[in-house]
Design a protein around this motif. Sequence first.
Motif, PDB file in Angstrom:
ATOM      1  N   TRP A 163      54.278  82.343  75.108  1.00 21.28           N
ATOM      2  CA  TRP A 163      55.629  82.398  75.675  1.00 21.28           C
ATOM      3  C   TRP A 163      55.549  82.180  77.193  1.00 21.28           C
ATOM      4  N   GLY A 164      56.703  82.091  77.848  1.00 19.23           N
ATOM      5  CA  GLY A 164      56.762  82.030  79.307  1.00 19.23           C
ATOM      6  C   GLY A 164      56.246  80.736  79.911  1.00 19.23           C
ATOM      7  N   ALA A 165      56.469  79.587  79.243  1.00 15.14           N
ATOM      8  CA  ALA A 165      55.943  78.311  79.730  1.00 15.14           C
ATOM      9  C   ALA A 165      56.620  77.876  81.025  1.00 15.14           C
ATOM     10  N   GLY A 166      55.841  77.194  81.891  1.00 16.59           N
ATOM     11  CA  GLY A 166      56.422  76.692  83.128  1.00 16.59           C
ATOM     12  C   GLY A 166      55.472  75.816  83.902  1.00 16.59           C
ATOM     13  N   THR A 167      55.980  75.246  84.973  1.00 13.47           N
ATOM     14  CA  THR A 167      55.222  74.325  85.811  1.00 13.47           C
ATOM     15  C   THR A 167      54.679  75.039  87.046  1.00 13.47           C
ATOM     16  N   LYS A 168      53.819  74.359  87.779  1.00 12.64           N
ATOM     17  CA  LYS A 168      53.191  74.925  88.970  1.00 12.64           C
ATOM     18  C   LYS A 168      54.258  75.398  89.961  1.00 12.64           C
ATOM     19  N   PRO A 169      54.210  76.665  90.386  1.00  9.52           N
ATOM     20  CA  PRO A 169      55.250  77.200  91.282  1.00  9.52           C
ATOM     21  C   PRO A 169      55.056  76.775  92.732  1.00  9.52           C
ATOM     22  N   MET A 170      56.171  76.764  93.468  1.00  9.80           N
ATOM     23  CA  MET A 170      56.137  76.419  94.891  1.00  9.80           C
ATOM     24  C   MET A 170      56.993  77.436  95.644  1.00  9.80           C
ATOM     25  N   LEU A 171      56.388  78.543  96.066  1.00  6.98           N
ATOM     26  CA  LEU A 171      57.106  79.573  96.806  1.00  6.98           C
ATOM     27  C   LEU A 171      56.912  79.360  98.306  1.00  6.98           C
ATOM     28  N   SER A 172      57.946  79.647  99.068  1.00 10.33           N
ATOM     29  CA  SER A 172      57.796  79.597 100.522  1.00 10.33           C
ATOM     30  C   SER A 172      56.992  80.811 100.990  1.00 10.33           C
ATOM     31  N   ASP A 173      56.330  80.670 102.130  1.00 13.01           N
ATOM     32  CA  ASP A 173      55.476  81.726 102.654  1.00 13.01           C
ATOM     33  C   ASP A 173      56.311  82.948 103.047  1.00 13.01           C
ATOM     34  N   PHE A 174      55.924  84.127 102.550  1.00  9.97           N
ATOM     35  CA  PHE A 174      56.686  85.349 102.778  1.00  9.97           C
ATOM     36  C   PHE A 174      56.759  85.709 104.257  1.00  9.97           C
ATOM     37  N   GLU A 175      55.642  85.612 104.964  1.00  9.74           N
ATOM     38  CA  GLU A 175      55.627  85.997 106.378  1.00  9.74           C
ATOM     39  C   GLU A 175      56.447  85.029 107.218  1.00  9.74           C
ATOM     40  N   GLU A 176      56.358  83.737 106.897  1.00 12.54           N
ATOM     41  CA  GLU A 176      57.164  82.769 107.631  1.00 12.54           C
ATOM     42  C   GLU A 176      58.653  82.992 107.385  1.00 12.54           C
ATOM     43  N   LYS A 177      58.991  83.393 106.160  1.00 16.28           N
ATOM     44  CA  LYS A 177      60.385  83.578 105.776  1.00 16.28           C
ATOM     45  C   LYS A 177      60.985  84.851 106.360  1.00 16.28           C
ATOM     46  N   THR A 178      60.183  85.921 106.424  1.00 22.19           N
ATOM     47  CA  THR A 178      60.713  87.236 106.803  1.00 22.19           C
ATOM     48  C   THR A 178      60.212  87.730 108.153  1.00 22.19           C
ATOM     49  N   GLY A 179      59.117  87.171 108.634  1.00 21.57           N
ATOM     50  CA  GLY A 179      58.492  87.701 109.843  1.00 21.57           C
ATOM     51  C   GLY A 179      57.659  88.934 109.593  1.00 21.57           C
ATOM     52  N   LYS A 180      57.443  89.289 108.315  1.00 21.72           N
ATOM     53  CA  LYS A 180      56.693  90.487 107.947  1.00 21.72           C
ATOM     54  C   LYS A 180      55.429  90.097 107.186  1.00 21.72           C
ATOM     55  N   LYS A 181      54.312  90.701 107.576  1.00 20.24           N
ATOM     56  CA  LYS A 181      53.056  90.500 106.858  1.00 20.24           C
ATOM     57  C   LYS A 181      53.038  91.444 105.663  1.00 20.24           C
ATOM     58  N   GLY A 182      52.994  90.883 104.446  1.00 14.65           N
ATOM     59  CA  GLY A 182      53.199  91.679 103.249  1.00 14.65           C
ATOM     60  C   GLY A 182      51.958  91.885 102.407  1.00 14.65           C
TER      61      GLY A 182
END
Length: 399
Positions: free
Chosen positions: A219-238
């Motif tokens: 189950w849960g089929a999908g393609t290679k994900p493309m997430l934006s960088d969390f620190e660049e997006k929020t200014g927070k190192k997570g």
Amino acid sequence: MKYIVVLGDGMADEPIEALGGKTPLAYADTKMMDQLSKKGEVGMVHTIPDGMKPGSDTANLSVLGYDPKRYYSGRSPLEALSIGVPMKETDIAIRCNIVTISEEEEAFEDKIIIDHSSDEISTEDCAVLLRAVQEALQNETYQFYVGTSYRHCLIWNRGTVVELTPPHDVLGQRIGQYLPGDAALRRMMEVSYGILKDHPLNVERKKKGLNPANCCWFWGAGTKPMLSDFEEKTGKKGLMISAVDLLKGIAVGAGMGVAHVEGANGGLHTNYEGKARAAVEGLLHQGYDFAYIHVEAPDEMGHQGSVEKKVQAIEYLDDRVIRPVVEAMDQSGEDYRLLILPDHPTPIRVRTHTADNVPYLLYDSRKDLQSDRGYHEEEAAGGPFVGQGYELINILFSE
């Protein structure tokens, strides 16, 4: 300022007669959350975008500030990132649960799915079983990768995203109508049953009264994900603290750090204290601004349909994760904002996820709001409402 999310997976529920008409969250002895709710903000948030299936994948993306309608490409690809699978653009990742189905002499399609987690089988045991399946089924088109506990990954080279049913959605039901429409995937599931049902490890499990891990379920089929960088997006190192590959994979895709906590297994008896220590260490000594502590146990107990264990999981979360984190942060003298919430409900009644709103608790160590509101579904319904789950993190970071 430090920022913390404590995510009790599937913690929200419905009123239950056996609990005097209370939800598990309202019934549980949660001294720490009760204390924080009197000084913080309690409200409701809609984490599952309208039209999308309620899952930990879409919901946790929301809580981390990623709009699932923009960023979601399937559940298994996120888990593949955590495992370290080298996905190509043309690959399809598929979650491979090792589940328990009935072993009567009925046709394969008439078998009943009994347990989506095979009694929370250990990673070590499940790896042995998956290796047996790999040796029989793996080829250039389909390759298996070991994940955590019962959760594993199948990579389909040049495959297609096909509609597949999560096993926890059809517990207790005959599997025929939920088997893959793709003939090759369906055949692999049936062949895996023939390989696993009499495997020596499963023979021993049955002798011990444990459910046999006797079938692959895709189950849960999908393609290679493309997430934006969390620190660049929020200014927070997570920093991500979780036992499950899904959350670790989201973190890897978002460029966040991932803490590896020994004994964290996604079950009721996970290493709660270790997760709390990892968060505190990351925030106070490793330069992280933001820690995301994910605890799977309430969700697993919801899938099992155990009221008693779900209450226990919530109490463990309160006493063994939230309390030590709050005490350590208070002792440090650092200002911090703490957000506590589930990703989605996993009601005991249905033993699977729903898309209903979930309660959140937002606490700021600098403020004392002196509210009389407790932290549970009924109280939260009378508070603020956040209609887009991915906007909640902006509220956390807003002050």
